[in-house]
Design a protein around this motif. Sequence first.
Motif, PDB file in Angstrom:
ATOM      1  N   VAL A 102       0.650  41.711  19.459  1.00 20.78           N
ATOM      2  CA  VAL A 102       2.100  41.911  19.591  1.00 20.78           C
ATOM      3  C   VAL A 102       2.571  41.407  20.961  1.00 20.78           C
ATOM      4  N   ALA A 103       1.799  41.737  21.997  1.00 19.83           N
ATOM      5  CA  ALA A 103       2.143  41.270  23.349  1.00 19.83           C
ATOM      6  C   ALA A 103       2.141  39.744  23.394  1.00 19.83           C
ATOM      7  N   LEU A 104       1.152  39.141  22.763  1.00 21.57           N
ATOM      8  CA  LEU A 104       1.040  37.673  22.766  1.00 21.57           C
ATOM      9  C   LEU A 104       2.250  37.045  22.082  1.00 21.57           C
ATOM     10  N   GLN A 105       2.599  37.571  20.912  1.00 22.63           N
ATOM     11  CA  GLN A 105       3.704  36.980  20.165  1.00 22.63           C
ATOM     12  C   GLN A 105       5.015  37.114  20.936  1.00 22.63           C
ATOM     13  N   GLY A 106       5.232  38.275  21.527  1.00 19.71           N
ATOM     14  CA  GLY A 106       6.470  38.460  22.283  1.00 19.71           C
ATOM     15  C   GLY A 106       6.501  37.574  23.518  1.00 19.71           C
ATOM     16  N   ALA A 107       5.463  37.679  24.319  1.00 19.43           N
ATOM     17  CA  ALA A 107       5.466  37.007  25.625  1.00 19.43           C
ATOM     18  C   ALA A 107       5.397  35.492  25.490  1.00 19.43           C
TER      19      ALA A 107
ATOM     20  N   ALA B  73      -9.890  50.887  17.341  1.00 21.47           N
ATOM     21  CA  ALA B  73     -10.296  49.670  18.055  1.00 21.47           C
ATOM     22  C   ALA B  73      -9.391  48.514  17.621  1.00 21.47           C
ATOM     23  N   SER B  74      -9.160  48.418  16.322  1.00 20.28           N
ATOM     24  CA  SER B  74      -8.301  47.342  15.818  1.00 20.28           C
ATOM     25  C   SER B  74      -6.884  47.480  16.358  1.00 20.28           C
ATOM     26  N   GLN B  75      -6.444  48.697  16.563  1.00 17.85           N
ATOM     27  CA  GLN B  75      -5.113  48.877  17.159  1.00 17.85           C
ATOM     28  C   GLN B  75      -5.056  48.213  18.532  1.00 17.85           C
ATOM     29  N   GLY B  76      -6.154  48.276  19.268  1.00 20.42           N
ATOM     30  CA  GLY B  76      -6.190  47.601  20.564  1.00 20.42           C
ATOM     31  C   GLY B  76      -5.909  46.114  20.395  1.00 20.42           C
ATOM     32  N   MET B  77      -6.576  45.518  19.412  1.00 18.97           N
ATOM     33  CA  MET B  77      -6.317  44.111  19.104  1.00 18.97           C
ATOM     34  C   MET B  77      -4.856  43.908  18.716  1.00 18.97           C
ATOM     35  N   ASN B  78      -4.322  44.833  17.934  1.00 15.05           N
ATOM     36  CA  ASN B  78      -2.929  44.720  17.486  1.00 15.05           C
ATOM     37  C   ASN B  78      -1.950  44.719  18.656  1.00 15.05           C
ATOM     38  N   HIS B  79      -2.200  45.611  19.617  1.00 14.54           N
ATOM     39  CA  HIS B  79      -1.290  45.667  20.764  1.00 14.54           C
ATOM     40  C   HIS B  79      -1.328  44.363  21.548  1.00 14.54           C
ATOM     41  N   ALA B  80      -2.511  43.777  21.645  1.00 16.03           N
ATOM     42  CA  ALA B  80      -2.627  42.491  22.337  1.00 16.03           C
ATOM     43  C   ALA B  80      -1.915  41.399  21.535  1.00 16.03           C
TER      44      ALA B  80
ATOM     45  N   PHE C 207      -2.393  43.307   9.809  1.00 12.55           N
ATOM     46  CA  PHE C 207      -0.994  42.852   9.747  1.00 12.55           C
ATOM     47  C   PHE C 207      -0.028  44.040   9.773  1.00 12.55           C
ATOM     48  N   SER C 208      -0.325  45.059   8.972  1.00 13.57           N
ATOM     49  CA  SER C 208       0.630  46.171   8.933  1.00 13.57           C
ATOM     50  C   SER C 208       0.633  46.918  10.268  1.00 13.57           C
ATOM     51  N   GLY C 209      -0.537  47.052  10.897  1.00 12.58           N
ATOM     52  CA  GLY C 209      -0.612  47.733  12.196  1.00 12.58           C
ATOM     53  C   GLY C 209       0.122  46.968  13.279  1.00 12.58           C
ATOM     54  N   GLN C 210       0.101  45.654  13.195  1.00 11.33           N
ATOM     55  CA  GLN C 210       0.827  44.856  14.191  1.00 11.33           C
ATOM     56  C   GLN C 210       2.331  44.926  13.942  1.00 11.33           C
TER      57      GLN C 210
ATOM     58  N   SER D 255       4.166  42.711   5.536  1.00 11.01           N
ATOM     59  CA  SER D 255       4.256  43.160   6.933  1.00 11.01           C
ATOM     60  C   SER D 255       5.440  42.533   7.662  1.00 11.01           C
ATOM     61  N   GLU D 256       5.635  41.256   7.421  1.00  9.65           N
ATOM     62  CA  GLU D 256       6.729  40.559   8.119  1.00  9.65           C
ATOM     63  C   GLU D 256       8.100  40.993   7.601  1.00  9.65           C
ATOM     64  N   GLN D 257       8.189  41.154   6.289  1.00 10.13           N
ATOM     65  CA  GLN D 257       9.520  41.343   5.693  1.00 10.13           C
ATOM     66  C   GLN D 257       9.899  42.801   5.465  1.00 10.13           C
TER      67      GLN D 257
END
Lengths: 590, 590
Positions: A309-314, A300-307, A116-119, A50-52
Amino acid sequence: MFEYKAPLRDVRFVLDELLECDKHYQSLPGGDDITPELREAIFNEAAKFSEQVLAPIRRSGDEEGCTWHESGVTTPTGFSEAYDQYVEGGWPSLSMPTEFGGQGLPLSVDLVCGEFSGQANQAWAMYPGLSAGCRMTISAHGSDEQKQTYLPKMVSGLWTGTMCLTEPQCGSDLSFLKTRAAPNADGSYAITGTKIFISAGEHDMSENIVHLVLARTPDAPAGTKGISLFIVPKFNPTANGEAGERNQVNCGSLEHKMGIHANATCVMNFDGATGYLIGELNRGLHCMFTFMNTARIGTASQGMNHAEVALQGAMGYAHEREAGRSLTGVKAPERPADPLIVHPDVRRMLLTIRAFAEGGRAFAHYLAQLSDHEMRSEGDKQQQAADLLSFLTPIAKGFMTETGLEAANLGMQVYGGHGFIREWGMEQNVRDARIATLYEGTTGIQSLDLLGRKVMADAGQKYKELVEMIKWDCETMDDEFSGPLLEKLEEWQNLTTIVGEKAMANLDELGASAVDYMMYSGYVIFAWLWGRMGTIAKDKQAQESFYTMKLTTAQFYFSKILPRTLTHKACVEAGIASIMTMEDQDFRLY
Amino acid sequence: MFEYKAPLRDVRFVLDELLECDKHYQSLPGGDDITPELREAIFNEAAKFSEQVLAPIRRSGDEEGCTWHESGVTTPTGFSEAYDQYVEGGWPSLSMPTEFGGQGLPLSVDLVCGEFSGQANQAWAMYPGLSAGCRMTISAHGSDEQKQTYLPKMVSGLWTGTMCLTEPQCGSDLSFLKTRAAPNADGSYAITGTKIFISAGEHDMSENIVHLVLARTPDAPAGTKGISLFIVPKFNPTANGEAGERNQVNCGSLEHKMGIHANATCVMNFDGATGYLIGELNRGLHCMFTFMNTARIGTASQGMNHAEVALQGAMGYAHEREAGRSLTGVKAPERPADPLIVHPDVRRMLLTIRAFAEGGRAFAHYLAQLSDHEMRSEGDKQQQAADLLSFLTPIAKGFMTETGLEAANLGMQVYGGHGFIREWGMEQNVRDARIATLYEGTTGIQSLDLLGRKVMADAGQKYKELVEMIKWDCETMDDEFSGPLLEKLEEWQNLTTIVGEKAMANLDELGASAVDYMMYSGYVIFAWLWGRMGTIAKDKQAQESFYTMKLTTAQFYFSKILPRTLTHKACVEAGIASIMTMEDQDFRLY
């Protein structure tokens, strides 16, 4: 500018410490094989992929989008190659039965990789995500021959799949679905009609695409009781199981969307395409629910993913970016201004995002364990898990996508004006997040499902069992959390009674209160999970600052997020109020 | 698919019935000229221009965006032509002084026209919007010579203007602004530096662009006390007032943004550009505040605009689109399913949008009247209006943009999956709306301004006057509204005392509670306006269904929106809670 890191530490916390997954797997038939070492190896590889591989094509995929042409759809640069690597890595087969080439692992292991892949790349992850739902539906409802024909190719990932429900005139309400299925002499059907919003409906990533299509046979009963499900492959399989002759199913165009640009959202035209009935005639919706329930938990998990991603960026930005000085005195005298992290309102936003990301993770993985039991356990254990999962699914879908969207917006807000600029990656997260409260049933639909079909349907029996279970958990919870939680449980029960009584007098009361009731329920469920996480963290805070952060977030959740229940409670109590008093024709623009 | 209609009926209600604008204009020096006939003529023309010229290029402008090239920026097809028509129609001169060719009307007349154009096409409306702020700043702070040089061309609209504050390293916090202004022998300055996020910074719509630029002279004091304001025209004016030699100011690139694609957001490079000091040396921020306050009220109105666009789109769709049947029985037996409008949750969303759109309109036009008094009245009347306007501005900007964004998202939600598709126009509204909580000071900045500078600064004196005024209004309000409003006023005062006490002990308490306090204040202000509007409507409901709709919305506001104060109150009471307990270095990703 946004660099994704798989949140391995928190996944371990949720699985090992909160959900005691070793005990869980040992309680599943054949679950002894899921050793900590195996999990660690899988999760590390999934993180790396996912990362690479996926994260680097997240933004370029959004900018480039998909391209339609006469012969098909081209996905953005790197998407097809990433999918090849995914297939080579054996990822599609993880949780599929060994008889079709799968690795036979429980679904809960899959979820971590899917997270991981969704995030890292939501638009990409949707291609294998839809396939997984299609595979599971064939696995659950297909004939032996259908399984033999489709599953090996789908388990390996060489073939992908879709779900084709929506038509231009109907989405949430499938009762006036028009696609026709005319019987052919050989037992197959000729499928004719137009489906819209078909995610991953056409692309260049796999050898064949297997569509699951809802359609009506001639003389089928009207409404949803006359809908059957058909397998319509892009290429009809040959006798030796390869992709053969081209079927009469084509992508007519791609939708122009707000986000998930790199996922092909297709208008699919079926022009007498050959289809094969799956499951019983006129029981298509029943079969499709297997797909939809998986899809709802996935969303539902996508909701967690969006949060996340927001956390990591912000979180990164809040430490880097300087603006103003702390109101209580300079904190970084060596810098021209203090970093954003010194400002209470920035911390408030970050803690809110974290509460939704990590609360969502706890909830999603809890649901995955229920799903493991539903699919692998037997008897009462299976039934209980299935019931609880079914009850919690609309809360997970509704609440986690709404709070995921809020978190995505807050993540952008922390960046100030820069959040609006594409290079920073936060606005893409908001655009991608925006679909989640709409597809797989809007928030309104989920809320009606919860209140109408789940809470009220059995005179609140399943609801009561859930409340009892949470109360039981309160006994081992730190008083700091169990005290307020027990009060909320009491209040939740009163509220449920109030809605029930109102609905007896007027069924529209259900619709008027449904979303507030669903959101209220979500905040209570998250309080239960944060109470449990906070209790664990409190015991261990001397060990590692990770636990201090966890405990702080739990405390924040109880003091600053849970009070949102006050508003939802008041709105449920207000009930239908002025909502239905006006005539439809007066309810308009002036 | 979204067709804009100027909301003339509601504008008339707000101006004539709620705000009694005839009395208002009669109380202004020279206001007798603003007859109902004149207003009606202006508003009808403005509606026509917005509906027929601006709305048709709303979506195409978004799709096409602006194009940067070496010699400048090209705006989307039709934008420049629309601006020519705007100039020909005399719109830029509406509220400008007659001595420079203006029509001398009060600013509040301008707002109606600005409302229509902003709703029809936000990205376009920002070009004249920025110009207006620039004009007003020159009018307020320029020397006679500067006024003579710039105003006639800007009043006619042949020249446009910008504000250049933000630099890459500083936005909200201008204390470490770097742009330099070196004195030239002739009294002008050489301006050198880079400004970012300059809306309308470069384009093809006007003969000249007049930039107002914040910069530091050599030896200026550090921080914000060493910032001066300069006029930097794209073309230096010749002796006879025409655009002359090209100045050394260039657009280096355009930002890639989430929305407002058709507005050029520029990186502006000043390479020793000739600039002219406006106002006093080192008093640049003071001068710029004229601009920023106008811009903040303008941005607040954008929040109302986003809600209005959402209302118009979603209201139409709710009547057209069919899905499901009413829970209380079939409502449209002649149709395959009932229209969305029969569903309580859809009505809940529509009423929420309406409450914010029309509440916002009432608030915006009330502020415009205060602004009229600030600019045209004298003595106490002027001072009182200025004080009240200054107090209410951060609430208007913070609350109206947050609720405007919510409304835009709800407007999209009513469309279900179709809301995500560009053709329907609702997702553009969300993307355009997203900037409003960020620019001209984020919601966090507005909230700190309200709590720190407005409420606390004078020991709550202005705050108390506002509360007294609202209480006085309660005496003529229907009990249905005045009862709950008086309770909220009491609660608001208690809450203000609580925050004040907490802040005495720890200034970070202000930051921790600021946004909740601001939002709480916004809900109370809207309750005041809805209480007044509901009272008027209640008296007249027999006359016209417009009043039934208005009364219903007021009742909805009190029963279903105002309870949000409960959550904000609890969050303010919880105060700083766990927000500041962690060390910065532990407050991170794990």
